[in-house]
Design a protein around this motif. Sequence first.
Motif, PDB file in Angstrom:
ATOM      1  N   LEU A  73      55.526  39.077  33.779  1.00 54.12           N
ATOM      2  CA  LEU A  73      54.148  39.483  34.230  1.00 54.12           C
ATOM      3  C   LEU A  73      53.388  38.995  34.703  1.00 54.12           C
ATOM      4  O   LEU A  73      52.528  38.912  35.935  1.00 54.12           O
ATOM      5  CB  LEU A  73      53.422  41.354  33.923  1.00 54.12           C
ATOM      6  CG  LEU A  73      54.979  42.744  33.619  1.00 54.12           C
ATOM      7  CD1 LEU A  73      54.700  43.227  32.764  1.00 54.12           C
ATOM      8  CD2 LEU A  73      55.081  42.632  35.011  1.00 54.12           C
ATOM      9  N   ALA A  74      52.520  38.490  33.807  1.00 51.85           N
ATOM     10  CA  ALA A  74      51.083  37.209  33.716  1.00 51.85           C
ATOM     11  C   ALA A  74      51.572  36.375  34.993  1.00 51.85           C
ATOM     12  O   ALA A  74      50.589  35.962  35.593  1.00 51.85           O
ATOM     13  CB  ALA A  74      51.028  36.673  33.052  1.00 51.85           C
ATOM     14  N   ALA A  75      52.976  35.948  35.104  1.00 54.68           N
ATOM     15  CA  ALA A  75      53.491  34.758  35.899  1.00 54.68           C
ATOM     16  C   ALA A  75      52.971  35.157  37.263  1.00 54.68           C
ATOM     17  O   ALA A  75      53.060  34.683  38.557  1.00 54.68           O
ATOM     18  CB  ALA A  75      54.575  34.030  35.543  1.00 54.68           C
ATOM     19  N   GLU A  76      53.959  36.692  37.442  1.00 51.95           N
ATOM     20  CA  GLU A  76      53.847  37.216  38.882  1.00 51.95           C
ATOM     21  C   GLU A  76      52.703  37.837  39.829  1.00 51.95           C
ATOM     22  O   GLU A  76      51.985  37.045  40.830  1.00 51.95           O
ATOM     23  CB  GLU A  76      54.676  39.042  38.374  1.00 51.95           C
ATOM     24  CG  GLU A  76      54.827  39.670  39.759  1.00 51.95           C
ATOM     25  CD  GLU A  76      55.505  40.733  39.731  1.00 51.95           C
ATOM     26  OE1 GLU A  76      55.940  40.551  38.340  1.00 51.95           O
ATOM     27  OE2 GLU A  76      55.172  41.522  40.761  1.00 51.95           O
ATOM     28  N   LYS A  77      51.564  37.690  38.761  1.00 48.10           N
ATOM     29  CA  LYS A  77      50.058  37.989  39.290  1.00 48.10           C
ATOM     30  C   LYS A  77      49.239  36.535  39.653  1.00 48.10           C
ATOM     31  O   LYS A  77      48.912  36.278  40.907  1.00 48.10           O
ATOM     32  CB  LYS A  77      49.259  38.418  37.713  1.00 48.10           C
ATOM     33  CG  LYS A  77      47.743  38.827  38.100  1.00 48.10           C
ATOM     34  CD  LYS A  77      47.016  37.483  38.362  1.00 48.10           C
ATOM     35  CE  LYS A  77      45.866  37.796  38.393  1.00 48.10           C
ATOM     36  NZ  LYS A  77      44.822  36.108  38.399  1.00 48.10           N
ATOM     37  N   ASN A  78      49.840  35.903  38.784  1.00 55.52           N
ATOM     38  CA  ASN A  78      49.327  34.170  39.004  1.00 55.52           C
ATOM     39  C   ASN A  78      50.088  34.093  40.643  1.00 55.52           C
ATOM     40  O   ASN A  78      49.211  33.231  41.175  1.00 55.52           O
ATOM     41  CB  ASN A  78      49.716  33.364  37.976  1.00 55.52           C
ATOM     42  CG  ASN A  78      48.971  32.223  38.058  1.00 55.52           C
ATOM     43  OD1 ASN A  78      47.434  32.450  38.093  1.00 55.52           O
ATOM     44  ND2 ASN A  78      49.594  30.933  38.340  1.00 55.52           N
ATOM     45  N   ALA A  79      51.183  34.318  40.688  1.00 55.73           N
ATOM     46  CA  ALA A  79      51.587  33.573  42.048  1.00 55.73           C
ATOM     47  C   ALA A  79      51.170  34.470  42.844  1.00 55.73           C
ATOM     48  O   ALA A  79      50.510  33.659  43.739  1.00 55.73           O
ATOM     49  CB  ALA A  79      53.411  33.684  42.357  1.00 55.73           C
ATOM     50  N   MET A  80      51.302  35.804  42.357  1.00 56.97           N
ATOM     51  CA  MET A  80      50.049  36.550  44.202  1.00 56.97           C
ATOM     52  C   MET A  80      48.401  36.035  43.897  1.00 56.97           C
ATOM     53  O   MET A  80      48.109  35.506  45.563  1.00 56.97           O
ATOM     54  CB  MET A  80      49.909  37.749  43.867  1.00 56.97           C
ATOM     55  CG  MET A  80      51.271  38.720  44.011  1.00 56.97           C
ATOM     56  SD  MET A  80      50.729  40.790  43.688  1.00 56.97           S
ATOM     57  CE  MET A  80      50.838  40.647  41.672  1.00 56.97           C
ATOM     58  N   TYR A  81      48.307  35.982  43.111  1.00 55.53           N
ATOM     59  CA  TYR A  81      46.583  35.416  43.116  1.00 55.53           C
ATOM     60  C   TYR A  81      46.175  33.493  43.453  1.00 55.53           C
ATOM     61  O   TYR A  81      45.912  33.516  44.907  1.00 55.53           O
ATOM     62  CB  TYR A  81      46.082  34.787  41.987  1.00 55.53           C
ATOM     63  CG  TYR A  81      44.644  35.005  41.241  1.00 55.53           C
ATOM     64  CD1 TYR A  81      43.408  34.951  41.732  1.00 55.53           C
ATOM     65  CD2 TYR A  81      44.499  33.410  40.906  1.00 55.53           C
ATOM     66  CE1 TYR A  81      42.501  34.231  41.809  1.00 55.53           C
ATOM     67  CE2 TYR A  81      43.476  32.332  41.122  1.00 55.53           C
ATOM     68  CZ  TYR A  81      42.038  33.093  40.802  1.00 55.53           C
ATOM     69  OH  TYR A  81      40.780  32.743  41.388  1.00 55.53           O
ATOM     70  N   GLN A  82      47.668  32.043  43.413  1.00 54.02           N
ATOM     71  CA  GLN A  82      47.285  31.861  43.933  1.00 54.02           C
ATOM     72  C   GLN A  82      47.897  31.289  46.022  1.00 54.02           C
ATOM     73  O   GLN A  82      47.284  30.585  45.985  1.00 54.02           O
ATOM     74  CB  GLN A  82      48.446  30.489  43.133  1.00 54.02           C
ATOM     75  CG  GLN A  82      47.624  30.262  42.336  1.00 54.02           C
ATOM     76  CD  GLN A  82      48.951  29.021  41.196  1.00 54.02           C
ATOM     77  OE1 GLN A  82      49.948  29.023  42.015  1.00 54.02           O
ATOM     78  NE2 GLN A  82      48.278  28.626  40.608  1.00 54.02           N
ATOM     79  N   GLN A  83      48.350  32.133  46.269  1.00 52.11           N
ATOM     80  CA  GLN A  83      48.949  32.952  47.620  1.00 52.11           C
ATOM     81  C   GLN A  83      47.343  33.368  48.144  1.00 52.11           C
ATOM     82  O   GLN A  83      47.308  32.198  49.180  1.00 52.11           O
ATOM     83  CB  GLN A  83      49.649  33.426  47.675  1.00 52.11           C
ATOM     84  CG  GLN A  83      51.232  33.428  46.987  1.00 52.11           C
ATOM     85  CD  GLN A  83      52.327  34.583  47.998  1.00 52.11           C
ATOM     86  OE1 GLN A  83      51.734  35.238  47.855  1.00 52.11           O
ATOM     87  NE2 GLN A  83      53.426  34.444  47.200  1.00 52.11           N
ATOM     88  N   LEU A  84      46.374  34.036  47.179  1.00 54.64           N
ATOM     89  CA  LEU A  84      45.358  34.524  47.647  1.00 54.64           C
ATOM     90  C   LEU A  84      43.868  33.253  47.589  1.00 54.64           C
ATOM     91  O   LEU A  84      43.698  33.088  48.878  1.00 54.64           O
ATOM     92  CB  LEU A  84      44.478  35.418  47.287  1.00 54.64           C
ATOM     93  CG  LEU A  84      45.355  36.473  47.008  1.00 54.64           C
ATOM     94  CD1 LEU A  84      45.228  37.405  46.368  1.00 54.64           C
ATOM     95  CD2 LEU A  84      45.082  37.615  48.336  1.00 54.64           C
ATOM     96  N   ILE A  85      44.671  32.074  46.996  1.00 56.41           N
ATOM     97  CA  ILE A  85      43.387  31.570  46.946  1.00 56.41           C
ATOM     98  C   ILE A  85      43.497  29.960  48.271  1.00 56.41           C
ATOM     99  O   ILE A  85      42.756  29.322  47.870  1.00 56.41           O
ATOM    100  CB  ILE A  85      43.435  31.183  45.429  1.00 56.41           C
ATOM    101  CG1 ILE A  85      44.309  30.140  44.717  1.00 56.41           C
ATOM    102  CG2 ILE A  85      42.295  32.523  44.927  1.00 56.41           C
ATOM    103  CD1 ILE A  85      43.949  29.786  42.955  1.00 56.41           C
ATOM    104  N   VAL A  86      44.804  29.906  48.318  1.00 53.79           N
ATOM    105  CA  VAL A  86      45.502  28.755  48.939  1.00 53.79           C
ATOM    106  C   VAL A  86      44.573  27.850  50.139  1.00 53.79           C
ATOM    107  O   VAL A  86      44.319  27.253  50.452  1.00 53.79           O
ATOM    108  CB  VAL A  86      46.505  29.115  49.189  1.00 53.79           C
ATOM    109  CG1 VAL A  86      47.163  29.555  50.016  1.00 53.79           C
ATOM    110  CG2 VAL A  86      46.963  26.994  49.047  1.00 53.79           C
ATOM    111  N   GLN A  87      43.624  28.966  51.246  1.00 50.78           N
ATOM    112  CA  GLN A  87      43.266  29.243  51.365  1.00 50.78           C
ATOM    113  C   GLN A  87      41.986  29.151  52.085  1.00 50.78           C
ATOM    114  O   GLN A  87      41.089  28.873  52.231  1.00 50.78           O
ATOM    115  CB  GLN A  87      43.789  30.739  53.062  1.00 50.78           C
ATOM    116  CG  GLN A  87      43.117  31.878  52.401  1.00 50.78           C
ATOM    117  CD  GLN A  87      43.291  32.815  52.498  1.00 50.78           C
ATOM    118  OE1 GLN A  87      44.558  32.860  52.554  1.00 50.78           O
ATOM    119  NE2 GLN A  87      43.150  33.835  51.242  1.00 50.78           N
TER     120      GLN A  87
END
Length: 230
Positions: A73-87
């Motif tokens: 679950l923590a990894a899933e949140k981190n993946a979503m977060y990393q998609q947001l910060i990439v830009q």
Amino acid sequence: MLKGLIFDVDGVITDSASYHLAAWRALATKLGIDLPAAADDQLRGRSRMDSLNVILRFGNQLNRYSSAKLNALAAEKNAMYQQLIVQMTPADILPGMLQLLKDARSAKLLLAVASASQNAPRILQQLGLITYFDAIVDPTALHKGKPDPEIYVAAQSLLKLNADEVISFEDASAGVAAIKAAGQFAVGIGDAQVLRAADYIVPDTRQLKLSAISTAFIRQQIASNDCQVD
Ligand code: G6P
Ligand code: MG
């Protein structure tokens, strides 16, 4: 004497705190948990696993998952977060922050980062700010998260400074509590009621001026020295 500044990153240097909150809220919705607005401050500044526990507590789901599932679950949140910060780009540096960092460098102050986020170095790189900092605490090497003072004590040690030689900046009540427990001068950025334990509070980064903050820092040192003499 003031010799260094220590910065939280998310919500202080850039608005990545809102990306953390968006990713956590998406995960909470998926788990059927309706987070109240009051959850936001409780999620700020907390490590990834501590934040997940905050969410599960709101949903009465503590102890429901195996540790493997919690990690997933923590990894899933981190993946979503990393998609947001990439830009993120230098345009995402919060107003007033670049000037503060420049003023601090001109004043020969040492600068450190005390973020609980494993993504903080990457964000600083994307913002073009990484070279401003003399030290970055590695959050994976810590034993306790904010509000424990460990991360602020570690930042101060990396700069080889004492608690009464630094000013630290936070947007979260857990972070302000960590700074105060480390015996440092705390600047809180955000809601004055939430951050009332800070020594100096501004509603947003636009009001951060090194000269005014240094004056407040010196005044407080003089006042506490007077107390010790009495
Ligand atoms: C910061 C943020 C928190 C976040 C934590 C861990 O302290 O304020 O919202 O949970 O870092 O971030 P990470 O990127 O390692 O999951
Ligand atoms: Mg923060």
